[in-house]
Enzyme design. Structure first.
Site, PDB file in Angstrom:
ATOM      1  N   SER A  82       5.560   0.620  -0.168  1.00 48.18           N
ATOM      2  CA  SER A  82       5.858   1.575  -1.223  1.00 48.18           C
ATOM      3  C   SER A  82       7.013   2.430  -0.718  1.00 48.18           C
ATOM      4  CB  SER A  82       4.650   2.428  -1.576  1.00 48.18           C
ATOM      5  OG  SER A  82       4.365   3.276  -0.500  1.00 48.18           O
ATOM      6  N   SER A  87       0.852  -1.186   0.000  1.00 50.11           N
ATOM      7  CA  SER A  87       0.000   0.000   0.000  1.00 50.11           C
ATOM      8  C   SER A  87       0.886   1.234   0.000  1.00 50.11           C
ATOM      9  CB  SER A  87      -0.859  -0.013   1.249  1.00 50.11           C
ATOM     10  OG  SER A  87      -0.015   0.047   2.373  1.00 50.11           O
ATOM     11  N   LYS A  88       0.266   2.379  -0.002  1.00 48.27           N
ATOM     12  CA  LYS A  88       0.995   3.641   0.031  1.00 48.27           C
ATOM     13  C   LYS A  88       1.898   3.694   1.267  1.00 48.27           C
ATOM     14  CE  LYS A  88       0.627   7.694  -2.345  1.00 48.27           C
ATOM     15  NZ  LYS A  88       1.392   6.985  -3.321  1.00 48.27           N
ATOM     16  N   ARG A  89       1.339   3.208   2.365  1.00 50.20           N
ATOM     17  CA  ARG A  89       2.045   3.346   3.637  1.00 50.20           C
ATOM     18  C   ARG A  89       3.172   2.327   3.767  1.00 50.20           C
ATOM     19  NH1 ARG A  89       1.233   2.016   8.682  1.00 50.20           N
ATOM     20  NH2 ARG A  89      -0.414   0.539   8.161  1.00 50.20           N
ATOM     21  N   LYS A  90       2.808   1.089   3.487  1.00 51.26           N
ATOM     22  CA  LYS A  90       3.804   0.025   3.635  1.00 51.26           C
ATOM     23  C   LYS A  90       4.374  -0.340   2.282  1.00 51.26           C
ATOM     24  CE  LYS A  90       1.236  -2.225   7.296  1.00 51.26           C
ATOM     25  NZ  LYS A  90       0.348  -3.337   7.536  1.00 51.26           N
TER      26      LYS A  90
END
Ligand code: GLU
Length: 459
Positions: free
Chosen positions: A238, A233-236
């Protein structure tokens, strides 16, 4: 035939975890086969490519210990080669100029939509020779008109597409620039790539690329399309290689964790880079998507924190300590701190946090701990502890432990009544490793200084 693989990122962003896994599998396969690992920066998207990203990709691979054997090659340096190749294909009749106007193409799309078909270029200019003088054109490749294309993928197995699905796609735009599915093939042929290893999201491109190899009269390489990774995801995930490096992850752990996203070897979870090189093969790469699990990644890092030689881990730790304002060098004390503290931290950043008190005596005493463990009547025993420690000639955990044990026996006090005030004086709180080790890891002078300060501050 010697194996040649390439990692071909575009420099439109940092090296994130998905792409790093692709780089890793290329690297491992090359090492396993005694082959060559090539880096190619795909920088033809001038609007989005940035030099700093190309530099960051090279730096990230270097930090991982996966620097390429060849390259980085840059597509922008090869522009003439693409123009030349388009001319060759036109000459051979394997490609053709298409003069369709945007309106004509739009009409083609609308017609397909009205008939419930997928939009597809209809080949209007495939065999025409009445080329209008001076009009803009694109160059299209001639795709096979009947049959199917089968790719025997090393991971996905045999995958077939009916040529009906494909159209004569553009290999050169009207401004003279070449397109992605074309340049990739020209590069892979020129760079004598034997195995194309990339994400499964590229499988659809492969069916377009295979006829280009044929048009160029080149042998098609082997393909390995790696299963997708869920949970990036954007948070993890990436997050870039450098983000994880700066968060205190070890390159061994990054390689180890990423290798397991798609590849396995029995139940084994921990692999050294060398073992990965020795064991890696596509037979053990599965087809189903794997998922990125930050907790597991941290666990693997914890394992690597424990496995590295203490002096090596200390060397890697120094920059983090400097960052936190502690000017230290690798010496016996730092190595001892590593040995004592590393099990308490999942990353080098956490190791810094957990170990602060070894590098500064500026800390607050933890109020709850003080309330619980510092009692008026406890003072004499701490005083005597200090006196007895002062007399020690040998300063190690055994000798220090001996002092605590004999004092406890002589004065009939429990260990906690000595150990907890010691911990609070030395570190500010009661959460620290074994008290004998803790005391012995400080120099004798520093341990006694803090104990005396604690006596003055706390009781
Ligand atoms: N440049 C492509 C990407 O970053 C890779 C192309 C390939 O591996 O063929 O996704």
């Amino acid at each position: 035939m010697s194996v040649r693989v390439r990692f071909a990122p575009s420099n439109t962003g940092f090296l994130h975890m998905g792409n790093t896994r692709t780089a890793l599998f290329n690297y491992l396969f090359a090492r396993n086969q005694g082959g060559t690992f090539v880096l190619r920066i795909e920088d033809t998207d001038q609007a989005r490519s940035e030099e700093r990203f190309a530099d960051a990709i090279v730096e990230a691979l270097e930090w991982l210990g996966m620097s390429p054997d060849e390259g980085p090659y840059r597509q922008m340096d090869r522009a003439d080669r693409y123009v030349e190749t388009v001319a060759e294909l036109l000459e051979k009749g394997a490609a053709y100029k298409c003069f369709c106007t945007p309106e004509e193409l739009e009409a083609m799309r609308e017609k397909a939509a009205a008939e419930g078909r997928k939009p597809k270029y209809d080949g209007t200019w495939r065999d025409r020779t009445d080329h209008p003088e001076g009009e803009p054109y694109v160059v299209r490749i001639k795709m096979p008109q009947e049959g199917s294309i089968t790719v025997d993928d090393l991971v996905q197995g045999s995958v077939t597409v009916d040529v009906e699905e494909l159209d004569d796609f553009i290999i050169q735009r009207s401004d003279g620039t070449p397109t992605y599915n074309f340049v990739v093939v020209v590069d892979d042929v020129d760079m004598e790539i034997t195995h194309v290893i990339r994400g499964a999201d590229h499988l659809n491109n492969t069916f377009r690329q295979v006829p280009v190899y044929e048009a160029l009269g080149a042998t098609t390489p082997a393909f390995a399309h790696l299963p997708l990774i869920d949970g990036l995801s954007k948070r993890k995930g990436s997050a870039s290689v450098q983000d994880y490096r700066d968060a205190g992850f070890l390159p061994e752990a990054v390689m180890n964790y990423l290798s397991r996203l798609g590849w396995s070897h029995g139940d084994q979870e921990i692999f050294s880079p060398q073992e990965l090189c020795d064991l890696f093969g596509f037979d053990s790469v599965g087809r189903s998507p794997s998922s990125f699990d930050e907790d597991k990644f941290r666990w693997v890092n914890t394992e690597w924190m424990k496995r590295l030689e203490p002096a090596e881990l200390a060397t890697r730790w120094v920059p983090f300590l400097k960052n936190a304002g502690f000017e230290v060098e690798v010496d016996e004390t730092l190595v001892a701190i590593v040995e004592l503290m590393r099990e308490r931290a999942a990353t080098l950043v956490e190791l810094t946090e957990e170990s602060r008190y070894f590098f500064t005596d500026e800390f607050e005493y933890d109020e709850k701990a003080v309330k619980k463990w510092i009692k008026e009547g406890g003072r004499p025993v701490v005083e005597e502890l200090i006196q007895r420690l002062e007399k020690l000639d040998t300063w190690d955990a055994d000798s220090v432990g001996g002092v605590y044990k004999s004092l406890g026996k002589d004065r009939e006090v429990g260990m906690a009544k000595m150990a907890q005030p010691t911990r609070i004086s030395l570190t500010g709180s009661t959460s620290s490793p074994s008290v004998f080790d803790l005391v012995a890891t400080f120099s004798k002078d520093e341990a006694l200084r803090r104990l005396r300060r604690g006596l003055a501050d706390l009781f």
